[in-house]
Design an enzyme around this catalytic site. Sequence first.
Site, short mmCIF file in Angstrom:
data_model
loop_
_atom_site.label_atom_id
_atom_site.label_comp_id
_atom_site.label_asym_id
_atom_site.label_seq_id
_atom_site.Cartn_x
_atom_site.Cartn_y
_atom_site.Cartn_z
N LYS A 52 0.85 -1.21 0.00
CA LYS A 52 0.00 0.00 0.00
C LYS A 52 0.88 1.26 0.00
O LYS A 52 0.65 2.19 -0.76
CB LYS A 52 -0.93 0.00 1.23
N GLN A 96 -4.77 -1.61 9.77
CA GLN A 96 -4.66 -2.92 9.12
C GLN A 96 -5.15 -4.03 10.06
O GLN A 96 -4.77 -4.08 11.22
CB GLN A 96 -3.19 -3.15 8.73
N ASP A 119 -11.27 2.76 4.33
CA ASP A 119 -11.54 1.33 4.23
C ASP A 119 -13.04 1.07 4.15
O ASP A 119 -13.47 -0.04 3.85
CB ASP A 119 -10.97 0.60 5.47
#
Length: 292
Positions: A52, A96, A119
Amino acid sequence: MQLLDGKKISEQLLEEIKADVEKLRSGNKKIPHLAVILVGNNPASETYVGSKIKTCERIGFKSTLIHLPDTIEEAVLLQKIEELNKDSDIDGFIVQSPLPKHISDEKVINAISPAKDVDGFHPENLGRMALNMPAFLPATPYGVITLLDRYDIPTAGKHCVVIGRSHIVGLPVSLLMMRNSKPGNCTVTVCHSKTVDLKSYTLQADILIVATGQTESVTADMVKEGAVVVDVGISRVPDDTKKSGFRLAGDVKFDEVAPKCSYITPVPGGVGPMTIASLLKNTLEGVKRKTA
Ligand code: NAD
């Protein structure tokens, strides 16, 4: 059979995002800034986060990696999230997963400002998404619908069967496929671990989306001739012939299912690369919405 080539489409998406960032830069506008919180040293998470951050650099985003030890107290993590919520230079951030067991996923998700939740996991974003209002879409489901869209796969009136109902994949992707939009307008059936006679449903699917984490569990006898199959699963299977000691596999037994399909995603190179591109697209869209 045609491959739904997520690697190729994600490259296109990233080039489009890069061109948009260039425009922002030349117009002296704000450059998107994504932050990633990584807790602990899970090897798969470190790989995902690394790619990422690398992709941010490639497309001209600013990025910040905040790596915290897995012993971190929940309250300290929540405090860090609050700092990012307030930091006006950060346009979006993610935490994460998976998180260590002593930290509540729910508390973490709820602590993230919906305006920075790229997200798309916050209940407000999920609710807005369900209601077809502007929202950050969860990256993997967003990647799935973008892939279907870029291949111009008809979805309206089709029967879409989703296997899996997780909050990050199965549930949101089923809502997206049902929404009155394009892609969308499917009749959707959601199957899960308590479904009785799974095959009786999967055999009806014009579009089959699989997100169970059950490696290669969808076999040719479960798939209708001509179906579109999207395999979200990624697992590591021990393989002595590989230098790494493992190979990546999906939830679908690709070799035997592919010949029956009109379209199918490979693993790797299908949904995976679309997920990162979609996260970055969310971040860019967030910036555009703010400055519109
Ligand atoms: P999860 O474990 O949270 O959810 C799995 C779902 O599958 C559950 O709803 C469960 O009810 C259902 N399920 C499990 N076994 C089943 C069975 N035998 N029959 C029917 N349903 C069953 O998993 P998740 O987070 O949704 O991830 C699913 C898979 O997708 C995993 O392999 C994960 O690694 C992968 N994944 C990939 C990406 C990507 O970017 N490609 C992103 C997220 C997850």
